[in-house]
Design a protein around this motif. Sequence first.
Motif, mmCIF file in Angstrom:
data_model
loop_
_atom_site.group_PDB
_atom_site.id
_atom_site.type_symbol
_atom_site.label_atom_id
_atom_site.label_comp_id
_atom_site.label_asym_id
_atom_site.label_seq_id
_atom_site.Cartn_x
_atom_site.Cartn_y
_atom_site.Cartn_z
ATOM 1 N N MET A 336 0.266 -1.549 0.218
ATOM 2 C CA MET A 336 0.183 0.286 0.005
ATOM 3 C C MET A 336 1.295 1.213 -0.057
ATOM 4 N N MET A 337 2.209 0.905 0.585
ATOM 5 C CA MET A 337 2.625 2.155 0.603
ATOM 6 C C MET A 337 3.461 1.936 -0.889
ATOM 7 N N ALA A 338 4.336 1.831 -1.264
ATOM 8 C CA ALA A 338 4.344 1.675 -2.611
ATOM 9 C C ALA A 338 3.782 1.968 -3.302
ATOM 10 N N ALA A 339 2.095 2.049 -3.222
ATOM 11 C CA ALA A 339 1.364 2.748 -4.290
ATOM 12 C C ALA A 339 1.442 4.417 -3.618
ATOM 13 N N VAL A 340 1.147 4.261 -2.391
ATOM 14 C CA VAL A 340 1.327 5.919 -1.899
ATOM 15 C C VAL A 340 2.641 6.617 -2.931
ATOM 16 N N ARG A 341 3.399 6.099 -2.869
ATOM 17 C CA ARG A 341 5.107 6.444 -3.445
ATOM 18 C C ARG A 341 5.345 6.302 -4.861
ATOM 19 N N SER A 342 3.849 6.012 -5.357
ATOM 20 C CA SER A 342 4.393 5.743 -7.389
ATOM 21 C C SER A 342 3.629 7.639 -7.495
ATOM 22 N N HIS A 343 2.738 7.517 -6.333
ATOM 23 C CA HIS A 343 2.157 8.979 -7.253
ATOM 24 C C HIS A 343 3.388 10.270 -6.337
ATOM 25 N N PRO A 344 3.682 11.426 -7.471
ATOM 26 C CA PRO A 344 5.257 12.227 -6.555
ATOM 27 C C PRO A 344 4.384 12.925 -5.880
ATOM 28 N N GLU A 345 2.618 13.726 -5.942
ATOM 29 C CA GLU A 345 2.204 14.313 -5.375
ATOM 30 C C GLU A 345 1.683 14.208 -3.731
ATOM 31 N N LEU A 346 1.914 12.689 -3.192
ATOM 32 C CA LEU A 346 1.720 12.112 -2.082
ATOM 33 C C LEU A 346 3.266 12.281 -2.144
ATOM 34 N N ARG A 347 3.027 12.435 -0.122
ATOM 35 C CA ARG A 347 4.174 11.625 0.706
ATOM 36 C C ARG A 347 4.063 11.110 1.658
ATOM 37 N N ILE A 348 4.842 9.694 2.267
ATOM 38 C CA ILE A 348 5.153 8.648 3.474
ATOM 39 C C ILE A 348 5.217 9.991 4.737
ATOM 40 N N MET A 349 4.501 9.739 5.345
ATOM 41 C CA MET A 349 5.374 10.997 6.965
ATOM 42 C C MET A 349 6.085 10.219 7.597
ATOM 43 N N GLY A 350 7.575 10.347 7.372
ATOM 44 C CA GLY A 350 8.588 9.428 8.329
ATOM 45 C C GLY A 350 8.761 7.998 7.901
ATOM 46 N N HIS A 351 8.738 7.305 8.886
ATOM 47 C CA HIS A 351 9.911 6.125 8.188
ATOM 48 C C HIS A 351 8.735 4.925 8.806
ATOM 49 N N PRO A 352 7.696 4.665 8.238
ATOM 50 C CA PRO A 352 6.889 3.542 9.532
ATOM 51 C C PRO A 352 6.845 2.000 8.596
ATOM 52 N N THR A 353 5.734 1.470 9.550
ATOM 53 C CA THR A 353 6.496 0.099 9.553
ATOM 54 C C THR A 353 5.037 -0.290 9.157
ATOM 55 N N PHE A 354 4.670 -1.224 9.829
ATOM 56 C CA PHE A 354 2.501 -1.534 9.071
ATOM 57 C C PHE A 354 1.275 -1.015 9.513
ATOM 58 N N CYS A 355 1.739 0.644 9.862
ATOM 59 C CA CYS A 355 0.875 1.653 10.197
ATOM 60 C C CYS A 355 1.706 2.792 9.314
ATOM 61 N N PHE A 356 0.459 3.559 8.718
ATOM 62 C CA PHE A 356 1.260 4.949 8.032
ATOM 63 C C PHE A 356 0.152 5.878 7.534
ATOM 64 N N SER A 357 1.195 7.018 7.265
ATOM 65 C CA SER A 357 0.144 8.158 6.523
ATOM 66 C C SER A 357 0.959 8.833 6.094
ATOM 67 N N PHE A 358 -0.096 9.330 5.243
ATOM 68 C CA PHE A 358 0.391 10.485 3.848
ATOM 69 C C PHE A 358 -0.137 11.739 4.008
ATOM 70 N N THR A 359 0.385 12.853 3.067
ATOM 71 C CA THR A 359 -0.053 13.388 2.675
ATOM 72 C C THR A 359 0.049 14.445 1.851
ATOM 73 N N SER A 360 -0.285 15.731 1.352
ATOM 74 C CA SER A 360 0.454 16.331 -0.130
ATOM 75 C C SER A 360 1.361 17.617 0.300
ATOM 76 N N ASP A 361 1.676 17.622 -0.351
ATOM 77 C CA ASP A 361 1.908 19.157 -1.112
ATOM 78 C C ASP A 361 1.474 19.653 -2.012
ATOM 79 N N ASP A 362 1.608 19.587 -2.772
ATOM 80 C CA ASP A 362 0.340 19.770 -3.748
ATOM 81 C C ASP A 362 -0.711 20.260 -3.525
ATOM 82 N N PHE A 363 -1.342 19.479 -2.579
ATOM 83 C CA PHE A 363 -3.437 20.131 -2.986
ATOM 84 C C PHE A 363 -3.284 19.098 -1.185
#
Length: 467
Positions: A336-363
């Motif tokens: 799931m994190m790989a799917a998030v990382r595949s979008h340059p507009e999205l950013r995973i926050m920190g270095h998580p493991t089984f639980c993660f958050s993502f944000t965007s600097d673009d929108f």
Amino acid sequence: MGDFPYADRFTVNRTLPEQGRPRADVLAELHAMAEEEDAFWESGKCSGTMYSGDHEHYRFLAEAFGDFAHVNVLQRDMCPSATKLEGEIIAMALDLMHAGAVEDTTTAGMVTSGGTGSILHAVLAYREQAAARLNGRRPNFVKPETGHPAFDKACHLFGIELRTAPVDPANTVVDPADVARLVDRDTIAVMGSAGNYGYGTIDPIAELGQLALERGVGLHVDGCLGGFILPFGEELGYDVPAFDFRVPGVTTISADTHKYGYSFKGSSTLLFRDKALRNAQYFHLAGWSGGKYMSPGIEGSRSGGLLAATWAAMVHYGRAGYRAHAQEIFATAASMMAAVRSHPELRIMGHPTFCFSFTSDDFDIYHVADRMRERGWRFNGQQYPNAIHMAVTRPQTRPGVAEEFATDLAEAVAYAREQHAAGKEAFSSAIYGGVAGGLTTEVEDLIVAVMSDMLDIQQGLPPVGTG
Ligand SMILES: Cc1ncc(COP(=O)(O)O)c(C=O)c1O
């Protein structure tokens, strides 16, 4: 369904009925509600909360629960089984947290009603143990900003000053130097998370332990979320730093059996490096006319059912079972994190493991939450900055769910770009426990309004004449 759930389908009980209903009838009503509500998370699109999601497992737990549900474990002479079950739950949890590495003291533990229960008891124990040293001065407790609100609640309830250390927005963990600046002679303990609820990241526990030892304060590790999954992630070779009793300076750990321990809601463990600290929060009242009263913690009567269900989950799965589930969860989270990382507009926050958050600097990432919600996803919304939180649990490990996440996410990112370009505001908001619709501010008035809504309306009855 509106403000009054099921009022259109089932009788509204405004008074205790004079004549009761047949059991089959009562159960049919409950089964109908449960089945409908389960269908929502069974899709696998719901972050956290349903840690197991396995009905066969739930039936097994219910059977174990049923044998002891009526037993009050405060009356130990009537239920020696509770002593065996509680003792073994604590022993197994201590073992998982490498209590065997502790040489200088006697480790101990207690079973509580949940993560908040464990945190309340830990903070109370630190306050009580430090009382003589503080000699009437107000104690303080230091947490990184990401520490769960249960620590704020504990400090609020127990008259402790809470000091909050900032968290580096880039890596989402605390800098021990910031914690050190807040520690003084009245500090009873500091805490770090493994991992924190918000980002699933792990604070630098080894450095915090060092600090705790140097300054003579306690260190609580909040493993409510990670306690029953990170040890298996470590065994599987994931990058999980030691956070348990192997780390010098760690004095207490909370680890929730009702999260990745796959027990029923209402159970957690609180583990102590030194039995003396556990003993500090006992309550006793020797001179009461009702008899000499004592309780090992805040609660009075407790159901034996939760001990039985928790014990059953632990001995049924064993290390191999927990490891197998962890393997699936870690792999799903990575995908799931790989799917998030595949979008340059999205950013995973920190270095998580089984639980993660993502944000965007673009929108505004809540545009993404809006579209994902239409596709049936239920995430938790975060703030400062707005972010989407995903705690991966067993329901997401089912075939096809991670793939659906990737597909829906791609569509949601395109939608967010469009909404942003059109200057539209997002609908979702940062409410712990769910992305609520229609809320665009996070002011205190709003929170109070939401709370009173919850209590006055959701727990209320529909107007007379309805249902
Ligand atoms: C890291 C962490 N600590 C504490 C808690 C509080 O646990 P509970 O909701 O069981 O009281 C949670 C809940 O999600 C958590 O994630």
